[in-house]
Write an enzyme that holds these catalytic residues in place. Structure first.
Site, short mmCIF file in Angstrom:
data_model
loop_
_atom_site.label_atom_id
_atom_site.label_comp_id
_atom_site.label_asym_id
_atom_site.label_seq_id
_atom_site.Cartn_x
_atom_site.Cartn_y
_atom_site.Cartn_z
N ASP A 1 45.76 48.04 45.44
CA ASP A 1 44.93 47.98 44.22
C ASP A 1 45.70 48.72 43.14
O ASP A 1 46.73 49.36 43.41
CB ASP A 1 43.56 48.65 44.50
CG ASP A 1 42.67 48.65 43.26
OD1 ASP A 1 42.65 47.65 42.53
OD2 ASP A 1 41.99 49.67 43.01
N SER A 2 45.16 48.71 41.92
CA SER A 2 45.78 49.50 40.85
C SER A 2 45.65 50.99 41.14
O SER A 2 46.43 51.79 40.64
CB SER A 2 45.09 49.18 39.52
OG SER A 2 43.71 49.47 39.62
N CYS B 1 41.62 44.04 44.84
CA CYS B 1 41.42 44.18 43.40
C CYS B 1 41.02 42.82 42.85
O CYS B 1 41.77 41.84 42.99
CB CYS B 1 42.73 44.65 42.77
SG CYS B 1 42.71 44.71 40.97
N ASN B 2 39.86 42.75 42.22
CA ASN B 2 39.40 41.48 41.63
C ASN B 2 40.33 41.03 40.50
O ASN B 2 40.61 39.84 40.35
CB ASN B 2 38.00 41.65 41.06
CG ASN B 2 36.96 41.94 42.12
OD1 ASN B 2 36.26 41.05 42.57
ND2 ASN B 2 36.85 43.19 42.52
N GLU C 1 38.96 56.83 38.37
CA GLU C 1 40.26 57.42 38.70
C GLU C 1 40.25 58.93 38.43
O GLU C 1 40.87 59.70 39.15
CB GLU C 1 41.38 56.77 37.86
CG GLU C 1 41.72 55.37 38.29
CD GLU C 1 42.31 55.28 39.69
OE1 GLU C 1 43.09 56.16 40.07
OE2 GLU C 1 41.98 54.32 40.40
N CYS D 1 34.48 44.57 40.51
CA CYS D 1 35.69 45.40 40.46
C CYS D 1 35.56 46.36 41.64
O CYS D 1 34.49 46.97 41.82
CB CYS D 1 35.75 46.16 39.14
SG CYS D 1 37.01 47.47 39.10
N HIS E 1 36.65 49.21 42.14
CA HIS E 1 36.35 50.60 41.75
C HIS E 1 34.84 50.86 41.69
O HIS E 1 34.39 51.97 41.94
CB HIS E 1 36.94 50.91 40.37
CG HIS E 1 38.41 51.25 40.37
ND1 HIS E 1 39.39 50.32 40.55
CD2 HIS E 1 39.05 52.44 40.19
CE1 HIS E 1 40.57 50.91 40.47
NE2 HIS E 1 40.40 52.20 40.26
N1 DGL Z 1 40.00 47.73 41.07
C1 DGL Z 1 40.35 46.68 40.19
C2 DGL Z 1 39.46 45.47 40.29
O1 DGL Z 1 38.88 45.24 41.34
C3 DGL Z 1 40.93 46.94 38.83
C4 DGL Z 1 40.61 48.18 38.08
C5 DGL Z 1 41.62 48.37 36.96
O2 DGL Z 1 42.75 48.78 37.28
O3 DGL Z 1 41.28 48.05 35.79
O4 DGL Z 1 39.31 44.71 39.38
#
Ligand code: DGL
Length: 261
Positions: free
Chosen positions: A6-7, A69-70, A148, A180, A182
Site C-alpha cells: 500500500d502507500s 490499496c483501492n 498516517e 480506501c 486506510h
Molecule cells: N490506502 C489507499 C487506498 O486504499 C490510498 C491512500 C493514499 O495513499 O491516498 O486507496
C-alpha cells in the site's frame, strides 16, 4: 511468500485479515511511505510506483501479490497483471456489490480518495453492481494523511468525518463503503456516528478469502512476516500497537527495513 503493499499504513488492515485467515503463510508487507498519499497523485505516477513495487516483490520471491490499496488497484492493477502473468495479483476494490445487495433504503455511499472517486474502475463497479441503488461517491482528501500521522483522536479529524458522514445519513444512506484501506482504522470513529442508521462495508476479509483461494501449493509456510517501507521504516513498527495490531509484531521476523524501490 505473499507480498502485500500500500502507500502506507492502510494496507495493514488487509494484511491483518490475511494474517488471521492464513496463520502459516509467509508474508511481506511493503509501505510506499516515500510517496504517499497516492490519492492526490496522477494515474501515471501511481502506475510507475505499482510496477516498481511489483518488480521488487517478485524479486523477493513473492508467488502472490496483493495490491492492498483501492487507489493503486484502480490506477494500475491491469498493468501489474500484464507485467507478471505468472503471479496471481489480487486487488482491492470498494465493496459496492455487497453494499448494494444488503441496503434496505436503496442508498449507499462510498468514501474514497480523490483518485479512486474519479476513477473509471469505480464508475464500472457502480454500473455493473449497484443495481437500482443510488450511490453517493464522496472524496475524502487528507483522511489517509491523518491516519498516517496516527492522530486518530484529533478533534479536527472527528469534525471532518462527521461533516462528510452526517449529511449522507440524513439523505437515507444505510451502507457506508470504506473505499480506501486506510479508512478501516476510522471504524472506531465512524461506528458510533452511524450506529442504528447505517453499517460499514469493508472488503478486507473478502480479499483475504480470495488470497486463500489463489494460494499456490509450493510456497514455504512458516508464518513469518517481513515489514518494509520506502521511508521511515521505524514508523511502521511504531504504528502497529496504535492501530490495534500489536499481535502482528509477534509474527514479524525483526524491525521494519528500508526498501530501496
Ligand atoms: N490506502 C489507499 C487506498 O486504499 C490510498 C491512500 C493514499 O495513499 O491516498 O486507496
Amino acid at each position: 511468500m505473499i507480498g502485500v503493499f500500500d502507500s502506507g499504513l492502510g494496507g495493514l488492515s488487509v494484511l491483518s485479515a490475511i494474517s488471521r485467515a492464513l496463520p502459516d503463510a509467509d508474508l511481506v508487507y511493503l509501505a510506499d511511505t516515500a510517496h504517499l498519499p497516492y490519492g492526490a497523485r496522477s494515474d501515471g505516477f501511481i502506475r510507475a510506483r505499482v510496477l516498481a513495487i511489483g518488480r521488487h516483490l517478485a524479486a523477493w520471491g513473492c508467488s502472490t501479490v496483493v495490491v492492498a490499496c483501492n487507489t493503486a488497484t484502480a490506477a494500475a492493477v491491469g498493468a501489474l497483471r500484464s507485467e507478471h502473468p505468472g503471479i496471481p495479483v489480487v486487488g482491492v476494490e470498494p465493496g459496492i456489490k455487497p453494499a448494494a445487495a444488503s441496503t434496505r433504503s436503496g442508498r449507499i455511499a462510498v468514501l474514497a480518495t480523490e483518485s479512486t472517486a474519479q476513477s473509471a474502475g469505480l464508475a464500472r463497479l457502480i454500473r455493473d453492481h449497484a443495481g437500482c441503488a443510488t450511490v453517493h461517491v464522496v472524496a475524502c482528501p487528507g483522511w489517509a494523511t491523518h491516519i498516517e500521522r496516527l492522530d486518530l483522536d484529533d478533534p479536527e479529524l472527528a469534525a471532518e468525518v462527521a461533516a462528510k458522514v452526517l449529511p449522507l445519513l440524513d439523505a437515507g444512506v444505510d451502507r457506508l463503503v470504506l473505499g480506501c484501506t486506510h479508512y478501516s482504522f476510522l471504524a472506531p470513529l465512524l461506528e458510533p456516528l452511524i450506529a442504528g442508521r447505517a453499517e460499514l462495508v469493508d472488503v478486507a476479509e473478502a480479499v483475504a478469502r480470495q488470497v486463500e483461494r489463489l494460494r499456490t501449493g509450493s510456497e514455504q509456510r512458516e508464518g513469518r512476516l517481513a515489514l518494509m517501507a520506502t521511508a521511515r521504516p521505524q514508523c511502521l513498527d511504531a504504528a502497529l500497537p496504535t492501530l490495534g495490531l500489536a499481535w502482528l509484531s509477534a509474527r514479524s521476523s525483526g524491525p521494519a527495513q528500508l526498501a530501496e524501490v
